[in-house]
Enzyme design. Structure first.
Site, PDB file in Angstrom:
ATOM      1  N   GLN A  65       0.555  -9.880   6.228  1.00 48.25           N
ATOM      2  CA  GLN A  65      -0.566 -10.090   7.155  1.00 48.25           C
ATOM      3  C   GLN A  65      -0.716 -11.573   7.469  1.00 48.25           C
ATOM      4  O   GLN A  65      -0.568 -12.424   6.585  1.00 48.25           O
ATOM      5  CB  GLN A  65      -1.874  -9.596   6.525  1.00 48.25           C
ATOM      6  CG  GLN A  65      -1.938  -8.096   6.325  1.00 48.25           C
ATOM      7  CD  GLN A  65      -3.258  -7.675   5.701  1.00 48.25           C
ATOM      8  OE1 GLN A  65      -3.665  -8.214   4.682  1.00 48.25           O
ATOM      9  NE2 GLN A  65      -3.920  -6.709   6.302  1.00 48.25           N
ATOM     10  N   HIS A 106      -9.496 -16.132   6.069  1.00 54.68           N
ATOM     11  CA  HIS A 106     -10.893 -15.819   5.755  1.00 54.68           C
ATOM     12  C   HIS A 106     -11.730 -17.071   5.953  1.00 54.68           C
ATOM     13  O   HIS A 106     -11.413 -18.129   5.422  1.00 54.68           O
ATOM     14  CB  HIS A 106     -11.005 -15.273   4.331  1.00 54.68           C
ATOM     15  CG  HIS A 106     -10.270 -13.975   4.170  1.00 54.68           C
ATOM     16  ND1 HIS A 106      -8.970 -13.922   3.707  1.00 54.68           N
ATOM     17  CD2 HIS A 106     -10.627 -12.698   4.461  1.00 54.68           C
ATOM     18  CE1 HIS A 106      -8.566 -12.665   3.705  1.00 54.68           C
ATOM     19  NE2 HIS A 106      -9.548 -11.901   4.156  1.00 54.68           N
ATOM     20  N   HIS A 118     -13.190 -12.074   8.252  1.00 56.23           N
ATOM     21  CA  HIS A 118     -11.777 -11.748   8.060  1.00 56.23           C
ATOM     22  C   HIS A 118     -11.122 -11.730   9.445  1.00 56.23           C
ATOM     23  O   HIS A 118     -11.695 -11.167  10.383  1.00 56.23           O
ATOM     24  CB  HIS A 118     -11.596 -10.354   7.453  1.00 56.23           C
ATOM     25  CG  HIS A 118     -12.377 -10.093   6.208  1.00 56.23           C
ATOM     26  ND1 HIS A 118     -11.788  -9.788   5.004  1.00 56.23           N
ATOM     27  CD2 HIS A 118     -13.718 -10.067   5.972  1.00 56.23           C
ATOM     28  CE1 HIS A 118     -12.715  -9.573   4.088  1.00 56.23           C
ATOM     29  NE2 HIS A 118     -13.904  -9.735   4.648  1.00 56.23           N
ATOM     30  N   LYS A 178     -16.145  -4.467  12.562  1.00 53.61           N
ATOM     31  CA  LYS A 178     -15.036  -5.292  13.029  1.00 53.61           C
ATOM     32  C   LYS A 178     -14.841  -5.171  14.530  1.00 53.61           C
ATOM     33  O   LYS A 178     -15.354  -4.253  15.180  1.00 53.61           O
ATOM     34  CB  LYS A 178     -13.752  -4.921  12.289  1.00 53.61           C
ATOM     35  CG  LYS A 178     -13.373  -3.452  12.354  1.00 53.61           C
ATOM     36  CD  LYS A 178     -12.132  -3.158  11.520  1.00 53.61           C
ATOM     37  CE  LYS A 178     -11.765  -1.676  11.601  1.00 53.61           C
ATOM     38  NZ  LYS A 178     -10.454  -1.380  11.004  1.00 53.61           N
ATOM     39  N   ARG A 238       0.851  -1.189   0.000  1.00 54.78           N
ATOM     40  CA  ARG A 238       0.000   0.000   0.000  1.00 54.78           C
ATOM     41  C   ARG A 238       0.883   1.234   0.000  1.00 54.78           C
ATOM     42  O   ARG A 238       1.886   1.283   0.713  1.00 54.78           O
ATOM     43  CB  ARG A 238      -0.936   0.003   1.221  1.00 54.78           C
ATOM     44  CG  ARG A 238      -1.859  -1.207   1.244  1.00 54.78           C
ATOM     45  CD  ARG A 238      -2.741  -1.249   2.459  1.00 54.78           C
ATOM     46  NE  ARG A 238      -3.364  -2.554   2.595  1.00 54.78           N
ATOM     47  CZ  ARG A 238      -4.040  -2.946   3.672  1.00 54.78           C
ATOM     48  NH1 ARG A 238      -4.188  -2.121   4.687  1.00 54.78           N
ATOM     49  NH2 ARG A 238      -4.574  -4.149   3.722  1.00 54.78           N
ATOM     50  N   ASP A 281      -3.163 -13.438   7.534  1.00 53.23           N
ATOM     51  CA  ASP A 281      -4.541 -13.298   7.076  1.00 53.23           C
ATOM     52  C   ASP A 281      -5.259 -14.646   7.024  1.00 53.23           C
ATOM     53  O   ASP A 281      -4.660 -15.656   6.661  1.00 53.23           O
ATOM     54  CB  ASP A 281      -4.540 -12.696   5.673  1.00 53.23           C
ATOM     55  CG  ASP A 281      -5.531 -11.554   5.527  1.00 53.23           C
ATOM     56  OD1 ASP A 281      -6.386 -11.414   6.410  1.00 53.23           O
ATOM     57  OD2 ASP A 281      -5.435 -10.816   4.538  1.00 53.23           O
TER      58      ASP A 281
END
Length: 673
Positions: free
Chosen positions: A413, A417, A547, A501, A395, A415
């Site tokens: 991350q 899902h 997430h 979240k 980013r 991460d």
């Protein structure tokens, strides 16, 4: 004769006094103020929070800095015109601190205007600890001596006890004021404001465009410290002029300022950038690019250990590993909505020789995981499906925003899902909470607050998806937090654009707050990617997506961990657990034998066989924060022992090598902190 004069003639309880008061109240509009304990008090319309405080006690009134009126923070001196719930705010309240520091920014601006006539002002908000103001001094640069002058002027102005006075101003009058003053930054801010919503605040000789609120007067500000000077682009845009940003902090007494400055000194010692260099964990290179960390061998080992730790916990919880590429088609992020919301802040798309074909450096892993879900038909029997990846994303952060590992342009991350049926959401969400808390406990983070991040109450345009799905998702998070007994707060406007979240705000050893783990409920991406599963009645339905990232990002988590433990990493995690120090070359062979035994036991040793005195070797090893040193010489070699020194504690005596290894293995297996 005035009413007050009449009342002085008679006692407070006399019949005539009661008659006069009753007559006066008959023609006044009364409002009802509900206090936090549920009690209701009656006041004349236009009474202020300070009036309420004084009716309770003069001692309380002297402490009130601001007030919360129907959950909105107000000036304690602002008239209340209708029935309201009221909470009086003192220094112990976060809202009062923010008000105090915002008022201090105005005080600093007044001092600047006195010392540097013609200075122009950008914005001057309160931040978590203190405040800043962005200013334009033309060609002049500030020095440390200038900061001292500004501090002294602020203290002098504070002693005048000048009231902060709020005034409603028409847009035309506001424009005229700042045109006359020649402050183009305030004029630009006025462009985005509606007539009828503009207020000025004045204290002493300084007037500013401001929504407020502010403390009653400058006299509350007793201790001042300006902490830093930095550059900041106007409105955060690199195309705009670079302004001077002055950071500062103030307190209602000198003792608290002294304690804060001592904390700052300790924070400097714990700065992860300093520790990363000393412990040889990571580095940066301008040739590689700003905000792109390079992990050195010891840092890579640290990351690997963290990753293995979480991967093991995930595998035990039914997660499946996946790997996705570092780039993706721009269309992928158009579908997900990320391009619309974040495209302007991302790295520019990559074009190929194929006309019209564009790719992006991956800013998010979730769209890729949606496509993995969609790669095969899914049945209700397949759900929940938990896909996990340590995925690196990119980013674009402005150069002025970059900071060590906590703000970078490329980060990994942890991460995952989870795709599940609506009826599984609550159970899955609670399991993720358990996983996050397991991570925190294993790494010594014991103080944290769960932040339920919901949509902005007013501006719904920032979000995608139906009102119904948002309400379901928001309630699910609140219910899960309640069921798990979490201490939580609700923050409006902090939700992701696709769903609410649960963010975990962790306090480190210095009391600083960091956002680490996060869990999000998402009904929208499954809709946008047309994800389906076949239910037990053969109907096609949409899954719900969760997430989650317990670390958040590896880079940020490691930075926070280093500062939390001052570089003294947990024994099970640290890249180097033991340093073997031979007293001289004669004992180098024995040192290698000891190291080989440690390696065979899956421990991580190194040998310092430099031609240096043992005292120098011990000092150097202490500086590297190595948990254990093993000194070996003739006596140890003959007796098959090692002399143990523990970091920060010194000599622990001689023990057999096998005993030391067994004891260390126990500590590692227990993940002792």
């Amino acid at each position: 004769m005035r009413l007050g004069h009449l009342l002085l003639i008679f006692s407070h309880n006399s019949p005539l006094t009661k008659l006069v008061l009753g007559f006066n109240n008959y023609f006044c509009i009364m409002i009802h103020i509900t206090l936090p304990d549920g009690s209701v008090r009656e006041f004349t319309e236009g009474a202020t929070a300070m009036d309420v405080a004084k009716s309770i006690s003069e001692g309380l009134a002297r402490k009130v800095l601001a007030a919360e009126v129907d959950e909105v923070i107000w000036d304690a001196s602002r008239p209340i015109q209708k029935d309201a719930k009221l909470r009086l705010l003192t220094w112990d309240d976060l809202g009062a601190k923010a008000t105090f520091w915002h008022s201090s920014a105005h005080l600093m601006a007044e001092a600047l205007e006195d010392i540097f006539p013609g200075v122009k002002f950008g914005i001057g908000p309160a931040i978590e600890h203190g405040f800043y103001y962005d200013i334009d001094l033309g060609d002049r640069t500030l020095s440390e001596e200038d900061l001292e002058k500004i501090e002294e002027k602020m203290k002098s102005l504070a002693r005048t006890n000048s009231a902060y006075v709020r005034k409603d101003v028409s847009k035309s009058d506001a424009i005229a004021y700042f045109e006359d003053k020649g402050d183009q930054y305030k004029l630009e801010l006025l462009e985005g404001l509606d007539d009828g919503s503009i207020t000025f605040y004045t204290q002493g000789s300084f007037t500013d465009l401001c929504r407020g609120p502010h403390i009653p007067n400058t006299g509350f500000i007793k201790a001042v410290k300006l902490t830093n000077i930095a550059g900041a682009y106007w409105r955060g845009n690199e195309k705009n002029k670079m302004l001077t940003r002055i950071y500062g902090i103030t307190f209602p007494n000198q003792k608290e300022l002294d304690e804060y400055l001592a904390l700052l000194e300790e924070a400097k010692k714990r700065d992860h950038r300093k520790l990363g260099k000393e412990l040889e964990l990571f580095t940066f290179s301008e040739k590689v690019g700003s905000g792109l960390p390079l992990w050195l061998p010891k840092g890579a080992m640290l990351r690997e250990r963290l990753q293995q730790f979480l991967q093991k916990a995930q595998m035990e919880s039914g997660y499946l590993p996946v790997i996705t590429p570092h780039i993706g088609s721009k269309q992928l992020y158009v579908t997900s909505g990320h391009w619309e919301k974040y495209g302007k802040d991302s790295f520019r798309p990559i074009t190929t020789p194929q006309e019209g074909e564009e790719f992006m450096l991956k800013p998010m892993n979730c769209p890729h995981h949606c496509e993995i879900y969609k790669s095969s038909p899914r049945s209700y029997k397949d759900l929940p499906l938990r896909l996990a990846e340590f995925g690196t994303v990119y980013r674009y952060e402005q150069s002025g925003e970059l900071h060590g590992l906590t703000r970078v342009r490329g980060f990994t991350q942890d991460d995952a899902h989870l795709f599940c049926m609506p009826g599984q959401v609550m159970d899955e969400f609670k399991k993720v909470i358990d996983l996050v808390l397991y991570v925190f406990k294993s790494l010594g983070f014991t103080e944290y607050t769960a932040q339920v991040s919901l949509r902005d109450k007013e501006d719904r345009g920032k979000y995608i998806g139906s009102e119904e799905n948002w309400q379901i998702a928001e309630q699910a998070i609140i219910d899960a937090a309640v069921e798990k007994g979490l201490k939580y707060v609700i923050e409006y406007g902090e939700a992701a654009f696709y769903g609410p979240k649960l963010d975990f705000m962790v306090r480190d050893a210095l009391g600083r707050k960091w956002q680490l783990g996060t869990i999000q409920v998402d009904y929208n991406l499954p809709e946008r990617f047309e994800l389906e599963y076949v239910d037990n009645d053969n109907s096609r339905k949409r899954p719900v997506m969760i997430h989650r990232a317990p670390f958040g990002s590896m880079e940020r988590f490691i930075a926070v961990l280093l500062e939390h433990c001052a570089g003294n990493l947990p024994l099970w995690l640290t890249p180097l657990q033991v340093k073997v120090l031979p007293i001289s070359d004669k004992y180098s062979e024995y040192a290698h034998q000891v190291a080989a035994m440690l390696k065979a036991a899956d421990l991580r040793p190194e040998i310092d066989d430099r031609n240096e005195k043992i005292g120098r070797k011990i000092r150097d090893t202490e500086l590297m924060k190595t948990p254990y040193m093993l000194i070996v010489g003739e006596k140890e070699m003959n007796e098959n022992t090692v002399s143990v020194r523990k970091h920060g504690e010194g000599d622990k005596g001689a023990v057999p090598v096998a005993t030391f290894i067994n004891d260390l293995k126990v500590l590692v297996n227990e993940r002792a902190l």
